[in-house]
Structures are given as C-alpha cells and as structure tokens.
Design an enzyme around this catalytic site. Structure first.
Site, PDB file in Angstrom:
ATOM      1  N   ARG A  95       0.840  -1.214   0.000  1.00  0.00           N
ATOM      2  CA  ARG A  95       0.000   0.000   0.000  1.00  0.00           C
ATOM      3  C   ARG A  95       0.872   1.260   0.000  1.00  0.00           C
ATOM      4  NH1 ARG A  95      -0.634   4.778   2.175  1.00  0.00           N
ATOM      5  NH2 ARG A  95      -0.119   3.922   4.214  1.00  0.00           N
ATOM      6  N   ASP A  96       1.519   1.499   1.113  1.00  0.00           N
ATOM      7  CA  ASP A  96       2.312   2.720   1.285  1.00  0.00           C
ATOM      8  C   ASP A  96       3.424   2.800   0.236  1.00  0.00           C
ATOM      9  OD1 ASP A  96       4.098   4.688   2.263  1.00  0.00           O
ATOM     10  OD2 ASP A  96       3.510   4.319   4.329  1.00  0.00           O
ATOM     11  N   HIS A 139       4.847   3.960  13.035  1.00  0.00           N
ATOM     12  CA  HIS A 139       5.065   3.991  11.581  1.00  0.00           C
ATOM     13  C   HIS A 139       6.175   5.010  11.326  1.00  0.00           C
ATOM     14  CE1 HIS A 139       3.494   3.772   7.309  1.00  0.00           C
ATOM     15  NE2 HIS A 139       4.283   4.840   7.257  1.00  0.00           N
ATOM     16  N   HIS A 145       9.644   6.573   9.363  1.00  0.00           N
ATOM     17  CA  HIS A 145      10.301   6.722   8.057  1.00  0.00           C
ATOM     18  C   HIS A 145      11.796   6.883   8.257  1.00  0.00           C
ATOM     19  CE1 HIS A 145       6.761   7.795   5.176  1.00  0.00           C
ATOM     20  NE2 HIS A 145       6.511   6.734   5.910  1.00  0.00           N
ATOM     21  N   CYS A 205      11.503   8.578  -0.389  1.00  0.00           N
ATOM     22  CA  CYS A 205      10.924   9.862  -0.002  1.00  0.00           C
ATOM     23  C   CYS A 205      11.187  10.904  -1.087  1.00  0.00           C
ATOM     24  CB  CYS A 205      11.539  10.320   1.312  1.00  0.00           C
ATOM     25  SG  CYS A 205      10.956  11.940   1.782  1.00  0.00           S
ATOM     26  N   ASN A 263       9.810   4.542   3.922  1.00  0.00           N
ATOM     27  CA  ASN A 263       9.477   3.670   5.052  1.00  0.00           C
ATOM     28  C   ASN A 263      10.709   2.951   5.588  1.00  0.00           C
ATOM     29  OD1 ASN A 263       6.487   3.846   5.126  1.00  0.00           O
ATOM     30  ND2 ASN A 263       6.720   3.184   3.005  1.00  0.00           N
TER      31      ASN A 263
HETATM   32 ZN    ZN Z   1       4.970   5.414   5.382  1.00  0.00          ZN
END
Ligand code: ZN
Length: 319
Positions: free
Chosen positions: A17-18, A211, A213, A244, A253
C-alpha cells in the site's frame, strides 16, 4: 535502555500500500499477488495490501478488491487496507478486509491540504466509519493512524499536546487503536519515547503501531525507542519501497529486512524468516523492474553462522 528480549513484536508490512502508492508506475496485479504471497511465506502476518481510493486519483490501487480477495486466501493473515473516508471504508468492508486504517493528521495545515478537512472533521469521519463497521462487519478492527505526529513539511512543528489530544479524540470516536506516524521523517528517538509515553498514559492499551520513516536515517533508532517504551507493532516496507520524494536517495518507510534483522539479532521474536523475507524481493523486482530498493541487510547478507535464536535468554544470545 532495557531491552525486553523475551518480547514478541508484530511487523505490519505496508509495502503493497504505502510503498506502491508512492511509486508512479502501477505494478501488474499478478505480480502484486505473487509478492504478497511471498511476504506471507516469510512469516508476515499483517499486511496493508491496498488503499480504497478513487482510481482516478491513484491508479496504482485500482485493483484493490482483487488484491484483497487474494490476500484473504492466506490463512492467519490480517488483511489490512487504508481508507481515507466513509466511501473507501464501505468499499473495503464490502471486499472483506480484516482491519481498516484511517489516516488522521495531527498537523492542522496538513489535514486541510491533504484531505480538505479539519482535524475535528476527520474525527467525525472516524466516528462515521466506526458506525458503518458496526453495521456491516462488527468483527473488523479500526486503526486511526495519526500522521505528521512528529513534524510537518507545511507547518513545521506539531505540538505534542495536539497529538495526544487527537489520539484521545479518535479513541473516543470508537477507533480500536491509534498509532503514530512519522510521515515526513522528522522524528528523533527522544521525541518518539516522549510522545508514545504520553499517548500511552492517555489511551493505555489502545496505543497502536509506530510507523517510522527513514528519511534522515533515524528509522531504526526511532523503532527501537518506541519498542523501549512498550510499542509492539511496527510498520515497515520491504526494500523500503516508496523512496521519499523530499530527500532523493533516501528511503521512505523503514526497511522491513533491516527491522527484522535488528529485532531478531537482539532475540526479540518477529515470526519472520529473514532468508525467505529477502527472497520476497524477487517478485517485487519482477513487478517493478529498475525500481530502487533500499536496505543494508540485503546488501551485506546475513552474518556467518546466523540462526534465528528465538526464545533464548539474552545471556545466551550475547555470549
Ligand atoms: Zn509510510
């Protein structure tokens, strides 16, 4: 810092997803399904497989119902989807997901820019999704993920009081749990310890995932800081997929391979087999040829004589 090496953690894989959402190309559905199966075979037991958003805004996620249908065939897997609003929640519940995650921004500026809603309006949206869930599928869990909890590219500083307030609000609105997201990669370990501790004081066991990064290289340090104050669920993405956009060459992530290596090396049980996890890169690379993947453990390989020593006391692990 005292590491509880008898602990077990849950790694929630968010790559499908992310990760895929931050890549411009669309991964073919068949490759997505193979990738999710490989992640499952490595031992991951919670995977955020899709987001339910209009295909016009995110064509990468247009096959969300098909992806969910496949993931539901994997026994013991918690199939999770991101939903930004009630309409997405209705589609995800109809598809049969086990868990919904709703992003709610702690930054007032980010909330308005991103979803054109105030934070209060987003809390109302959580309440509406909870009502829909109670109606359609009472067994489904709802997580409200607090994004920009550690800083925001638009507004800069995000007051910690705002984050604690919002966490309490979404739990009051009926969310089963709420985690904190370092959406912009601005968190540091001291801040992570402080904020998770404050949120836990406020909402107790309803405190959810970290969560993090890796935008500035602090992803693992921040996960360890969260672990140290009692967090036991961590979001990460295989190969750190979804670089990113604000920091070229930097992973977005936290990299699942490195996260599993860190915890398993300390004797903390993740349930994930590192060899199989690294093998799960193959279907990802097949579906997105040339896409940059991150992670130092896959590059270096596992140390000589590496065995995953589960359940041993720390004295055995470090001797
Ligand atoms: Zn993320």
């Amino acid at each position: 810092m005292l590491i509880d090496t008898a602990a077990e953690i849950l790694i929630s894989e968010v790559g499908p997803r992310d990760g895929l959402q931050s890549v411009n190309r669309t991964m073919p559905t068949a490759d997505k399904l193979r990738w999710i199966t490989a992640l499952y075979q490595a031992g991951l037991r919670e995977i955020e497989v899709a987001s339910f958003v209009p295909a016009t805004s995110l064509p990468q996620m247009a096959d969300a119902p098909d992806v969910v249908r496949h993931a539901l065939t994997l026994p013991g897997l918690t199939v999770m989807a991101l939903v930004p609003n009630l309409r997405g929640a209705r589609a995800a519940l109809a598809a049969g997901v086990h868990k919904l995650t709703i992003p709610v921004s702690a930054s007032a500026a980010h909330s308005l820019a991103n979803v054109r809603k105030t934070r209060e309006q987003m809390v109302d949206e959580v309440r509406n999704v909870v009502a829909l869930r109670n109606d359609m599928a009472p067994g489904v869990k709802i997580e409200a993920g607090i994004s920009t909890a550690f800083g925001c590219t638009l507004q800069g500083h995000v007051p910690e009081d705002d984050v604690v307030w919002l966490a309490a609000q979404v739990i009051q609105a009926g969310a089963d749990e709420t985690g904190l997201s370092d959406t912009t990669g601005m968190a540091n370990p001291a801040q992570v310890r402080r904020l998770f501790t404050r949120v836990r004081t406020e909402i107790g066991s309803r405190t959810g995932a970290a969560h993090m990064h890796n935008t500035r290289g602090l992803g693992l340090a921040n996960c360890l800081a969260a672990f140290d104050v009692g967090v036991r669920t961590f979001d990460s993405s295989l190969g750190g997929l979804g670089g990113c956009p604000f920091a070229p060459g930097a992973s977005g992530n936290v990299v699942t391979e490195d996260l599993v290596f860190m915890f398993e090396a300390m004797g903390v049980t993740t349930g994930v087999d590192l060899d199989k996890l690294m093998a799960a890169r193959a279907p990802l690379m097949a579906g997105l040829p040339g896409e940059p993947l991150y992670g130092l453990t896959p590059e270096a390989g596992l140390p000589k004589g590496w065995v995953q020593r589960r359940g041993l006391p720390a004295s055995e692990i470090f001797k």
